[in-house]
Design a protein around this motif. Structure first.
Motif, PDB file in Angstrom:
ATOM      1  N   ARG A  98      -3.243  15.734   1.217  1.00 45.04           N
ATOM      2  CA  ARG A  98      -3.202  16.306  -0.040  1.00 45.04           C
ATOM      3  C   ARG A  98      -1.924  14.757  -0.786  1.00 45.04           C
ATOM      4  NH1 ARG A  98      -3.058  17.861  -5.368  1.00 45.04           N
ATOM      5  NH2 ARG A  98      -1.305  18.575  -5.506  1.00 45.04           N
ATOM      6  N   GLU A  99      -1.437  14.341   0.664  1.00 43.76           N
ATOM      7  CA  GLU A  99      -0.235  13.050  -0.093  1.00 43.76           C
ATOM      8  C   GLU A  99      -1.468  11.648  -0.192  1.00 43.76           C
ATOM      9  OE1 GLU A  99       2.881  10.402   1.763  1.00 43.76           O
ATOM     10  OE2 GLU A  99       2.181  12.163   2.719  1.00 43.76           O
ATOM     11  N   ARG A 102      -2.699  13.075  -3.645  1.00 43.84           N
ATOM     12  CA  ARG A 102      -1.848  12.428  -5.196  1.00 43.84           C
ATOM     13  C   ARG A 102      -1.885  11.490  -5.458  1.00 43.84           C
ATOM     14  NH1 ARG A 102       3.064  14.214  -3.322  1.00 43.84           N
ATOM     15  NH2 ARG A 102       3.783  14.243  -5.150  1.00 43.84           N
ATOM     16  N   ARG A 103      -1.829  10.533  -4.294  1.00 43.54           N
ATOM     17  CA  ARG A 103      -1.298   8.287  -4.064  1.00 43.54           C
ATOM     18  C   ARG A 103      -2.793   8.210  -5.470  1.00 43.54           C
ATOM     19  NH1 ARG A 103      -1.089   5.722   1.210  1.00 43.54           N
ATOM     20  NH2 ARG A 103       0.799   7.169   0.986  1.00 43.54           N
ATOM     21  N   SER A 137       5.362   9.233  -8.233  1.00 38.47           N
ATOM     22  CA  SER A 137       3.848  10.824  -8.665  1.00 38.47           C
ATOM     23  C   SER A 137       3.043  10.396  -7.318  1.00 38.47           C
ATOM     24  CB  SER A 137       3.316  10.934  -9.508  1.00 38.47           C
ATOM     25  OG  SER A 137       4.389  11.019 -10.872  1.00 38.47           O
ATOM     26  N   GLY A 138       3.607  10.274  -6.154  1.00 35.58           N
ATOM     27  CA  GLY A 138       2.908  10.529  -4.753  1.00 35.58           C
ATOM     28  C   GLY A 138       2.758   8.506  -4.615  1.00 35.58           C
TER      29      GLY A 138
END
Length: 624
Positions: A98-99, A102-103, A137-138
């Motif tokens: 998920r990280e 988002r990145r 924001s990531g």
């Protein structure tokens, strides 16, 4: 990035060809390194299970979803974007992140913002070498320490874990590097505020600010986007040694614009200008000759400043502190906050200057000194100090008199005589002079006894010929004794007129010679004599008495004539002696003859005398 979102259940199977169906299924299969949309099908204590299609499932740790508050809101059925690391993962599961998803999404948005120069929001969440890490924001960005604020900040804790704007300075997607700046955002906002405030500033404007920095010469005040200088002399009407005595960093102050340069935007500020000048109402309160009490506020090398009234100070020069202690630093006589009594010596309110004196409020010990120690009186005192030029002897607790080394001894030199004294020794001295105006006392030791040299040389004059006794022969010179306690010197050049006769070995110790006084040196205490000058004088007298070399006679003939005349006088004196002896013998013989004669013969002469008188009488009568 390719986002594959295929609803397998809604495919129109009957209408599609088998080839098209295969292509559609292939395109719906997740690809490694892509971001796909998945559905949460289960949540346990540590992970969330995500279905990414075609019965492909993967697990993602809950920590990758963000804070605990975000995790608490997750529920089965939620759609989330995930990043496919590997399709054939452990246990047949798809390796998802998920990280990273988002990145990737964040990088896309950040690239757009960087291209436009827009600000982005982020949170400072950690420290690294040389700066801090920021969550955009990531995407993780680097914030250099120099880009945190417009001025160095000691404590950054209040800025952490707070969402705030940043400006992207540099991006490198291949390396995954992002550099951001908070300072650029602040400078931009301050520039806007600054231009707005500067347009309203004029000299005399009163503003509020915060003390930003303190230096030795003043303080810098943050006026909200720009700084102004508050000089130490403009902080208060009272004397301030250092700005830190009245201000601290972070203090909120009200200041007035004293000077504003619109070209370079330099602003000079003042605090004391907001209060009335205390010198305006001084008037005649501090006229010359009036006495006041004050508090010492500052001590310098040249004196002390004393506060007479809040905001009004006067200077006590170091020469006006004490009657007797002249060469003492003021901090040895006074201390800060000490209350003293003063006399106004000079008052110039228009120049904001008052000269004060402390010693004028005390008795002057010099006034009574002449009564206590009359001139030519003597006393015994202690040697307080010995210098290279003399002694200082205590007269009382405050005043010392000086004995110059030339006044220590009649016989010895000052350098020799001063070695016989020591500090703390008590000696007897004589008062030679007292000068109260110059605050000086002259003392002497040798004046306690008579000067034998002066007494014994008072009758000696220059060009006088005296008989002296040789006491020593040193370096071709004769040391002689002119009188008691009066030494003399005959130099080699003065031993004779003839150069060949200038030999000291011609003379012996104890021999007496005649010499002419050339000089009586009272300072060196000796008499300078000359045999040569005596010979020249004798020759001159001989020439004047017996002849002149100008008439043709030689000097030798003149001297020989003088010697012959002297010999003649000596022979005549010898000849007179036998004649006088014969006369004395005749007188003695006559006396013996008179004694042996009888009385009658003695009367005969008397008759003869009478007859003679008779014979003379007629002569006298005839003359008449």
């Amino acid at each position: 990035m390719n986002y594959s979102r295929v609803d397998i259940d809604n495919l129109e199977k009957p209408t599609e060809s088998f080839e098209a169906l295969l292509n559609e299924l292939a395109s719906a299969t997740p690809k490694e390194g892509s971001v796909v949309s998945g559905t949460i099908i289960a949540i346990d204590r540590e992970c969330a299970t995500i279905d990414v299609g075609l019965k492909s499932e993967g697990k993602i740790p809950l920590r990758e979803f963000g804070s605990s508050a975000v995790v608490a809101e997750l529920k089965v059925g939620d759609k989330v974007d995930v990043y496919v690391n590997r399709i054939d993962g452990p246990g047949g599961l798809v390796d998802l992140s998920r990280e990273k998803a988002r990145r990737e999404a964040a990088w896309n948005e950040l690239e757009k913002s960087h291209a436009k120069g827009d600000k982005v929001n982020g949170v400072i969440f950690g420290r690294v070498k040389g700066g801090f890490t920021v969550d955009l924001s990531g995407a993780v960005a680097f914030l250099p320490g120099s880009q945190v604020d417009v001025r160095p900040i000691k404590d950054i804790e209040p800025l952490m874990d707070i969402e705030q704007p940043f400006l992207i300075l540099k991006m490198d997607r291949a390396r995954g590097n992002i550099v951001v700046s908070r300072r650029a955002v602040l400078e931009e906002s301050q520039a806007e505020v600054r231009s707005e405030i500067l347009s309203k500033i004029e000299e005399g404007t009163v503003l509020e600010g915060i003390i930003k920095n303190i230096t030795d010469y003043g303080a810098f005040v943050d006026l909200g986007g720009f700084d102004g200088l508050l000089h130490v002399t403009d902080i208060s009407w009272q004397r301030i040694n250092h700005p830190s005595d009245a201000l601290n960093v972070g203090d909120k102050v009200k200041v007035q614009v004293i000077k504003f340069n619109k070209d370079n935007h330099r602003i000079s500020l003042g605090m004391k200008q907001l209060h009335e000048d205390p010198w305006k109402n001084v008037g005649g309160d501090f006229a010359e000759g009036t006495r006041h009490k004050g508090r010492v506020t500052n001590i310098t090398d040249y004196g002390a400043f004393v506060e007479l009234r809040p905001g009004i100070e006067g200077l006590v020069h170091m020469s006006e502190i004490s009657w007797t202690k002249k060469n003492v630093h003021p901090n040895k006589l006074l201390s800060v906050d000490q209350e003293v009594e003063l006399l106004v010596l000079e008052s110039e309110p228009e120049k904001r200057r008052i000269a004060l004196g402390i010693k004028q409020c005390q008795d002057n010990p010099w006034d009574a000194l002449q009564t206590q120690f009359p001139i030519n009186s003597d006393f015994e005192g202690e040697i307080r100090n010995i210098t290279e030029f003399g002694l200082f002897v205590a007269m009382n607790d405050d005043i010392d008199g000086m004995v110059h080394m030339s006044d220590l001894s009649w016989e010895k030199s000052g350098e020799e005589a001063i070695k016989e004294y020591a500090q703390g020794q008590k000696i007897k001295v004589k008062v030679l002079d007292i000068d109260p105006e110059r605050e000086r006392v002259v003392l002497g030791v040798k004046q306690l006894t008579a000067d034998k040299f002066a007494d014994n040389t008072k009758d000696l004059k220059k060009n006088q010929v005296v008989t002296v006794e040789i006491t020593d022969v040193v370096d071709g010179e004769l040391r002689v004794q002119v009188a008691e306690d009066v030494p003399g010197v005959i130099r080699r050049t003065e031993l004779a007129r003839d150069r060949n006769d200038r030999r000291a070995d011609r003379y012996a110790v104890g021999e007496k010679i005649d010499a002419m006084i050339v000089n009586v040196d009272k300072r060196a205490r000796k008499v300078m004599l000359s045999i040569k000058s005596r010979e020249i004088q004798e020759e001159k007298e001989a020439v004047e008495k017996y002849g002149s070399t100008d008439s043709g006679a030689s000097l030798g003939s003149i001297l020989s004539a003088a010697l012959e005349q002297a010999d003649a006088k000596a022979e005549s004196k010898k000849a007179e002696k036998p004649a006088k002896a014969e006369k004395k013998a005749d007188k003695a013989e006559k006396k013996t003859d008179d004694a042996s004669s009888e009385e009658k013969p003695k009367k005969a002469p008397a008759k003869k005398k009478a007859a003679a008188k008779k014979d003379e009488a007629p002569a006298e009568s005839s003359d008449a």
